[in-house]
Design a protein around this motif. Structure first.
Motif, PDB file in Angstrom:
ATOM      1  N   ASN A 158       0.819  -1.221   0.000  1.00 58.33           N
ATOM      2  CA  ASN A 158       0.000   0.000   0.000  1.00 58.33           C
ATOM      3  C   ASN A 158       0.852   1.270   0.000  1.00 58.33           C
ATOM      4  O   ASN A 158       0.328   2.376   0.177  1.00 58.33           O
ATOM      5  CB  ASN A 158      -0.920   0.016   1.228  1.00 58.33           C
ATOM      6  N   ALA A 159       2.143   1.144  -0.173  1.00 53.63           N
ATOM      7  CA  ALA A 159       3.019   2.328  -0.159  1.00 53.63           C
ATOM      8  C   ALA A 159       2.598   3.273  -1.295  1.00 53.63           C
ATOM      9  O   ALA A 159       2.327   2.817  -2.414  1.00 53.63           O
ATOM     10  CB  ALA A 159       4.465   1.904  -0.321  1.00 53.63           C
ATOM     11  N   PRO A 160       2.561   4.588  -1.028  1.00 53.91           N
ATOM     12  CA  PRO A 160       2.121   5.547  -2.060  1.00 53.91           C
ATOM     13  C   PRO A 160       2.964   5.541  -3.334  1.00 53.91           C
ATOM     14  O   PRO A 160       2.480   5.927  -4.385  1.00 53.91           O
ATOM     15  CB  PRO A 160       2.237   6.909  -1.352  1.00 53.91           C
ATOM     16  N   ILE A 161       4.200   5.055  -3.230  1.00 56.30           N
ATOM     17  CA  ILE A 161       5.059   5.038  -4.438  1.00 56.30           C
ATOM     18  C   ILE A 161       4.432   4.192  -5.540  1.00 56.30           C
ATOM     19  O   ILE A 161       4.599   4.458  -6.724  1.00 56.30           O
ATOM     20  CB  ILE A 161       6.493   4.520  -4.092  1.00 56.30           C
ATOM     21  N   PHE A 162       3.629   3.192  -5.137  1.00 52.41           N
ATOM     22  CA  PHE A 162       2.994   2.329  -6.149  1.00 52.41           C
ATOM     23  C   PHE A 162       1.934   3.087  -6.951  1.00 52.41           C
ATOM     24  O   PHE A 162       1.570   2.674  -8.041  1.00 52.41           O
ATOM     25  CB  PHE A 162       2.384   1.087  -5.490  1.00 52.41           C
ATOM     26  N   ASP A 163       1.444   4.200  -6.405  1.00 59.72           N
ATOM     27  CA  ASP A 163       0.433   4.992  -7.136  1.00 59.72           C
ATOM     28  C   ASP A 163       1.010   5.629  -8.397  1.00 59.72           C
ATOM     29  O   ASP A 163       0.285   5.933  -9.346  1.00 59.72           O
ATOM     30  CB  ASP A 163      -0.138   6.117  -6.241  1.00 59.72           C
ATOM     31  N   ILE A 164       2.329   5.886  -8.368  1.00 61.40           N
ATOM     32  CA  ILE A 164       2.921   6.540  -9.549  1.00 61.40           C
ATOM     33  C   ILE A 164       3.858   5.607 -10.307  1.00 61.40           C
ATOM     34  O   ILE A 164       4.434   6.005 -11.318  1.00 61.40           O
ATOM     35  CB  ILE A 164       3.673   7.840  -9.167  1.00 61.40           C
ATOM     36  N   ALA A 165       4.037   4.379  -9.814  1.00 57.31           N
ATOM     37  CA  ALA A 165       4.987   3.455 -10.453  1.00 57.31           C
ATOM     38  C   ALA A 165       4.381   2.833 -11.707  1.00 57.31           C
ATOM     39  O   ALA A 165       3.191   2.544 -11.762  1.00 57.31           O
ATOM     40  CB  ALA A 165       5.379   2.359  -9.469  1.00 57.31           C
ATOM     41  N   ASP A 166       5.219   2.655 -12.725  1.00 57.88           N
ATOM     42  CA  ASP A 166       4.786   1.925 -13.921  1.00 57.88           C
ATOM     43  C   ASP A 166       4.888   0.433 -13.657  1.00 57.88           C
ATOM     44  O   ASP A 166       4.074  -0.350 -14.141  1.00 57.88           O
ATOM     45  CB  ASP A 166       5.676   2.290 -15.117  1.00 57.88           C
ATOM     46  N   ILE A 167       5.933   0.051 -12.919  1.00 57.81           N
ATOM     47  CA  ILE A 167       6.090  -1.348 -12.523  1.00 57.81           C
ATOM     48  C   ILE A 167       6.254  -1.364 -11.009  1.00 57.81           C
ATOM     49  O   ILE A 167       7.149  -0.708 -10.464  1.00 57.81           O
ATOM     50  CB  ILE A 167       7.325  -1.998 -13.192  1.00 57.81           C
ATOM     51  N   GLY A 168       5.377  -2.065 -10.331  1.00 53.50           N
ATOM     52  CA  GLY A 168       5.460  -2.137  -8.872  1.00 53.50           C
ATOM     53  C   GLY A 168       5.784  -3.555  -8.439  1.00 53.50           C
ATOM     54  O   GLY A 168       5.128  -4.507  -8.866  1.00 53.50           O
ATOM     55  N   ILE A 169       6.799  -3.699  -7.614  1.00 53.16           N
ATOM     56  CA  ILE A 169       7.161  -5.032  -7.113  1.00 53.16           C
ATOM     57  C   ILE A 169       7.024  -4.996  -5.596  1.00 53.16           C
ATOM     58  O   ILE A 169       7.777  -4.294  -4.905  1.00 53.16           O
ATOM     59  CB  ILE A 169       8.601  -5.430  -7.511  1.00 53.16           C
ATOM     60  N   ALA A 170       6.020  -5.719  -5.074  1.00 49.02           N
ATOM     61  CA  ALA A 170       5.828  -5.756  -3.621  1.00 49.02           C
ATOM     62  C   ALA A 170       6.719  -6.867  -3.081  1.00 49.02           C
ATOM     63  O   ALA A 170       6.426  -8.053  -3.265  1.00 49.02           O
ATOM     64  CB  ALA A 170       4.363  -6.018  -3.291  1.00 49.02           C
ATOM     65  N   GLY A 171       7.821  -6.463  -2.464  1.00 50.00           N
ATOM     66  CA  GLY A 171       8.757  -7.465  -1.959  1.00 50.00           C
ATOM     67  C   GLY A 171       9.956  -6.823  -1.313  1.00 50.00           C
ATOM     68  O   GLY A 171      10.118  -5.598  -1.342  1.00 50.00           O
ATOM     69  N   ASP A 172      10.790  -7.676  -0.737  1.00 54.34           N
ATOM     70  CA  ASP A 172      11.998  -7.233  -0.046  1.00 54.34           C
ATOM     71  C   ASP A 172      13.076  -6.908  -1.085  1.00 54.34           C
ATOM     72  O   ASP A 172      13.446  -7.767  -1.891  1.00 54.34           O
ATOM     73  CB  ASP A 172      12.455  -8.373   0.885  1.00 54.34           C
ATOM     74  N   LEU A 173      13.571  -5.689  -1.028  1.00 55.28           N
ATOM     75  CA  LEU A 173      14.559  -5.262  -2.038  1.00 55.28           C
ATOM     76  C   LEU A 173      15.809  -6.136  -2.000  1.00 55.28           C
ATOM     77  O   LEU A 173      16.488  -6.306  -3.011  1.00 55.28           O
ATOM     78  CB  LEU A 173      14.895  -3.780  -1.866  1.00 55.28           C
ATOM     79  N   TYR A 174      16.110  -6.707  -0.833  1.00 57.95           N
ATOM     80  CA  TYR A 174      17.309  -7.556  -0.725  1.00 57.95           C
ATOM     81  C   TYR A 174      17.116  -8.903  -1.412  1.00 57.95           C
ATOM     82  O   TYR A 174      18.064  -9.653  -1.599  1.00 57.95           O
ATOM     83  CB  TYR A 174      17.708  -7.735   0.743  1.00 57.95           C
ATOM     84  N   LYS A 175      15.863  -9.217  -1.772  1.00 60.52           N
ATOM     85  CA  LYS A 175      15.623 -10.436  -2.564  1.00 60.52           C
ATOM     86  C   LYS A 175      15.389 -10.052  -4.029  1.00 60.52           C
ATOM     87  O   LYS A 175      15.862 -10.718  -4.940  1.00 60.52           O
ATOM     88  CB  LYS A 175      14.389 -11.173  -2.033  1.00 60.52           C
ATOM     89  N   VAL A 176      14.645  -8.950  -4.225  1.00 61.68           N
ATOM     90  CA  VAL A 176      14.245  -8.570  -5.588  1.00 61.68           C
ATOM     91  C   VAL A 176      15.446  -8.096  -6.410  1.00 61.68           C
ATOM     92  O   VAL A 176      15.634  -8.529  -7.555  1.00 61.68           O
ATOM     93  CB  VAL A 176      13.151  -7.468  -5.547  1.00 61.68           C
ATOM     94  N   ILE A 177      16.289  -7.224  -5.836  1.00 57.39           N
ATOM     95  CA  ILE A 177      17.398  -6.663  -6.630  1.00 57.39           C
ATOM     96  C   ILE A 177      18.409  -7.746  -7.049  1.00 57.39           C
ATOM     97  O   ILE A 177      18.755  -7.809  -8.235  1.00 57.39           O
ATOM     98  CB  ILE A 177      18.076  -5.472  -5.907  1.00 57.39           C
TER      99      ILE A 177
END
Ligand SMILES: Cc1cc2nc3c(=O)[nH]c(=O)nc-3n(C[C@H](O)[C@H](O)[C@H](O)COP(=O)(O)OP(=O)(O)OC[C@H]3O[C@@H](n4cnc5c(N)ncnc54)[C@H](O)[C@@H]3O)c2cc1C
Length: 198
Positions: free
Chosen positions: A166-185
């Motif tokens: 539900n983070a507001p950054i997802f409102d403006i993101a073209d691609i949103g990844i809900a997850g831990d950045l230490y796993k996603v990156i």
């Protein structure tokens, strides 16, 4: 229509002055796209001689001292991998740097990371930092506060990685990844390593 921060920077106000001319506004670097060069258009260079009498100049340049600070050019970067408090520790920027290097890009940050002393202010994106317009902006562990968004919302492609869906950054993101950045990156880096190198 002119947009500027209001109420201590807590909201962005659109100012319209319908009745008075002339009007003047200033634009921060990186806010607008460079206009394409019109073929055949010629400019005219007019040389003006500035005549100053030495005795009238009270200010003198005694010495030019280059800033010891690292020079960061966020406005020129085509890819920016930006980190916020979700990194949890300053060393998190090393992981962001690995991803940025894959694109020949640069790292950047939110103000909260700067305030925490994790990274220099020169890297800060937002209302009180730099306004950027890269082709790709990765927002990693950044909540998407209005003051941050004001400095990156015109980026070409916005990729947000955040554990809070539900983070507001997802409102403006073209691609949103809900997850831990230490796993996603690391997963993104791993996939990029599989691509042909040229
Ligand atoms: C006048 C004024 C000017 C300001 N100017 C600026 C400015 O120029 N730039 C700016 O950035 N801010 C600015 N701010 C501050 C702004 O309001 C926010 O406080 C700031 O942007 C928050 O930073 P953040 O997103 O890094 O931290 P937070 O808001 O704490 O967000 C951290 C995010 O990380 C996520 N997260 C946590 N762990 C992980 C994980 N492992 N993986 C993925 N995600 C995770 C959380 O869900 C959260 O959404 C300004 C504020 C004021 C009042």
């Amino acid at each position: 229509m002119q947009t500027r921060p209001a109420f201590g920077g807590n909201l962005m106000a659109t100012i319209v002055c319908p009745n008075h001319r002339p009007q003047m506004s200033t634009v921060r670097p990186g806010v607008m796209e460079k206009a394409a060069r019109e073929p055949g258009r010629k400019g005219q260079l007019i040389k003006l001689e500035a005549k100053f009498a030495e005795k009238d100049i009270r200010t003198k340049v005694l010495e030019v001292v280059k800033s010891a600070k690292e020079m960061v050019s966020l406005t020129d970067a085509e890819v920016i991998v930006s980190g916020g408090m979700g990194l949890g520790k300053p060393e998190g920027f090393e992981l962001l740097k690995q991803l940025a290097d894959k694109f020949g890009g640069t790292i950047a940050s939110s103000r909260a990371s700067v305030d925490a002393g994790w990274i220099d202010h020169a890297y800060q994106v937002g209302q009180t930092g730099t306004t950027v317009k890269p082709k790709i902006y990765f927002a990693c562990g950044i909540s998407g506060a209005i003051q941050h968004v004001a400095g990156m919302q015109n980026s070409g492609l916005i990729v947000a990685i955040n554990t809070n869906e539900n983070a507001p950054i997802f409102d403006i993101a073209d691609i949103g990844i809900a997850g831990d950045l230490y796993k996603v990156i690391p997963a993104i880096i791993e996939e990029m390593d599989k691509l042909p190198q040229d």
